[in-house]
Write an enzyme that holds these catalytic residues in place. Structure first.
Site, PDB file in Angstrom:
ATOM      1  CG  HIS A 141     101.336  68.262  -5.987  1.00 35.71           C
ATOM      2  ND1 HIS A 141     101.817  69.034  -5.318  1.00 35.71           N
ATOM      3  CD2 HIS A 141     100.261  67.482  -5.814  1.00 35.71           C
ATOM      4  CE1 HIS A 141     100.302  69.225  -4.594  1.00 35.71           C
ATOM      5  NE2 HIS A 141      99.615  68.408  -4.863  1.00 35.71           N
ATOM      6  NE  ARG A 145     109.165  77.898 -10.993  1.00 39.17           N
ATOM      7  CZ  ARG A 145     109.941  76.680 -11.199  1.00 39.17           C
ATOM      8  NH1 ARG A 145     109.654  75.879 -10.252  1.00 39.17           N
ATOM      9  NH2 ARG A 145     110.624  76.479 -12.184  1.00 39.17           N
ATOM     10  CG  ASP A 146     102.610  73.851  -4.504  1.00 36.45           C
ATOM     11  OD1 ASP A 146     101.743  73.075  -4.698  1.00 36.45           O
ATOM     12  OD2 ASP A 146     102.360  74.703  -3.273  1.00 36.45           O
ATOM     13  CB  ILE A 147     101.525  79.293  -3.534  1.00 38.23           C
ATOM     14  CG1 ILE A 147     101.802  80.773  -3.096  1.00 38.23           C
ATOM     15  CG2 ILE A 147     100.709  78.712  -2.348  1.00 38.23           C
ATOM     16  CD1 ILE A 147     100.398  81.627  -3.179  1.00 38.23           C
ATOM     17  CG  ASN A 170      97.405  64.412  -2.967  1.00 35.37           C
ATOM     18  OD1 ASN A 170      98.206  63.443  -2.870  1.00 35.37           O
ATOM     19  ND2 ASN A 170      98.053  65.865  -2.978  1.00 35.37           N
ATOM     20  CG  HIS A 193      96.292  69.754  -8.142  1.00 38.40           C
ATOM     21  ND1 HIS A 193      94.955  69.765  -7.563  1.00 38.40           N
ATOM     22  CD2 HIS A 193      97.157  69.192  -7.117  1.00 38.40           C
ATOM     23  CE1 HIS A 193      95.077  69.705  -6.461  1.00 38.40           C
ATOM     24  NE2 HIS A 193      96.234  69.463  -5.786  1.00 38.40           N
ATOM     25  CD  GLU A 228      96.159  71.461   1.582  1.00 31.33           C
ATOM     26  OE1 GLU A 228      96.422  72.684   0.828  1.00 31.33           O
ATOM     27  OE2 GLU A 228      96.902  70.724   2.150  1.00 31.33           O
ATOM     28  CB  VAL A 229      93.023  72.659  -4.855  1.00 30.13           C
ATOM     29  CG1 VAL A 229      92.411  73.647  -5.709  1.00 30.13           C
ATOM     30  CG2 VAL A 229      94.041  73.735  -3.783  1.00 30.13           C
TER      31      VAL A 229
HETATM   32  P1  AMP Z   1      96.778  69.119  -2.772  1.00 25.08           P
HETATM   33  O1  AMP Z   1      96.774  68.728  -1.279  1.00 25.08           O
HETATM   34  O2  AMP Z   1      97.016  68.057  -3.671  1.00 25.08           O
HETATM   35  O3  AMP Z   1      95.211  69.571  -3.208  1.00 25.08           O
HETATM   36  O4  AMP Z   1      97.535  70.409  -3.162  1.00 25.08           O
HETATM   37  C1  AMP Z   1      97.175  71.791  -3.425  1.00 25.08           C
HETATM   38  C2  AMP Z   1      98.384  72.458  -3.644  1.00 25.08           C
HETATM   39  O5  AMP Z   1      97.952  73.756  -4.022  1.00 25.08           O
HETATM   40  C3  AMP Z   1      99.383  72.836  -2.270  1.00 25.08           C
HETATM   41  O6  AMP Z   1     100.698  72.153  -2.458  1.00 25.08           O
HETATM   42  C4  AMP Z   1      99.125  74.280  -2.216  1.00 25.08           C
HETATM   43  O7  AMP Z   1     100.664  74.782  -1.813  1.00 25.08           O
HETATM   44  C5  AMP Z   1      99.080  74.755  -3.747  1.00 25.08           C
HETATM   45  N1  AMP Z   1      98.177  75.850  -3.485  1.00 25.08           N
HETATM   46  C6  AMP Z   1      97.170  76.533  -3.113  1.00 25.08           C
HETATM   47  N2  AMP Z   1      96.974  77.965  -3.621  1.00 25.08           N
HETATM   48  C7  AMP Z   1      98.016  78.015  -4.499  1.00 25.08           C
HETATM   49  C8  AMP Z   1      97.960  79.126  -5.414  1.00 25.08           C
HETATM   50  N3  AMP Z   1      97.374  80.249  -5.387  1.00 25.08           N
HETATM   51  N4  AMP Z   1      99.005  79.002  -6.149  1.00 25.08           N
HETATM   52  C9  AMP Z   1     100.028  78.058  -6.538  1.00 25.08           C
HETATM   53  N5  AMP Z   1      99.866  76.958  -5.554  1.00 25.08           N
HETATM   54  C10 AMP Z   1      98.679  76.957  -4.728  1.00 25.08           C
END
Ligand code: AMP
Length: 127
Positions: free
Chosen positions: A111, A34-36, A96, A109, A104-105
């Site tokens: 969503h 689950r997304d945080i 993304n 992934h 961001e990460v």
């Molecule tokens: P993106 O902008 O597509 O890279 O999205 C990164 C997603 O990772 C965001 O929706 C964040 O809320 C989610 N996220 C970041 N850290 C965590 C975590 N520790 N556990 C779950 N989701 C996370």
């Protein structure tokens, strides 16, 4: 194209068990959790366990086994959430990539967002 994977990204830490997550499904090559910061009643992230930065990185270089596993995991998540457009209300799937994708990460992934009308596909960014 040379992709550089940063193994200090937060999803790499989740895969190593260094930080917790709320797992929805784990398979041989994939993890869904689950997304945080959920942006819909259902907001699940599906990641491959391998060190891939983006979907194109994965699609171009992952093994057939990883690609099949990941694709099947996404299908199974839709079944588990009951959001298939066949017998549920549907969902939005987003991946993304990079700067313009506002990723961001830097670990692949997708969503999966569901449980409400997710709205139009793209909001026009302010110039
Ligand atoms: P993106 O902008 O597509 O890279 O999205 C990164 C997603 O990772 C965001 O929706 C964040 O809320 C989610 N996220 C970041 N850290 C965590 C975590 N520790 N556990 C779950 N989701 C996370």
């Amino acid at each position: 194209m040379a992709y550089t994977y940063d193994d200090q990204n937060i999803f790499a830490k989740i895969l190593r068990g260094e930080i917790p997550n709320t797992t929805v499904l784990e398979t041989d090559h994939s993890l869904a959790f689950r997304d945080i910061q959920a942006q819909a009643p259902e907001h699940v992230l599906v990641i491959p366990k391998g060190p891939y930065v983006t979907y194109d990185h994965f699609a171009n270089t992952a093994s057939d086994a990883e690609i099949v596993d990941y694709t099947r995991a996404i299908g199974k998540i839709c079944d588990m959430l009951g959001v298939s457009a066949d017998d549920g209300a549907g969902y939005r799937m987003i991946s993304n990539a990079g700067e313009h994708g506002v990723q961001e990460v830097p670990h692949l992934h997708v969503h999966i967002l569901a449980g409400r009308n997710i709205g139009r596909m793209i909001a026009r960014a302010a110039d």
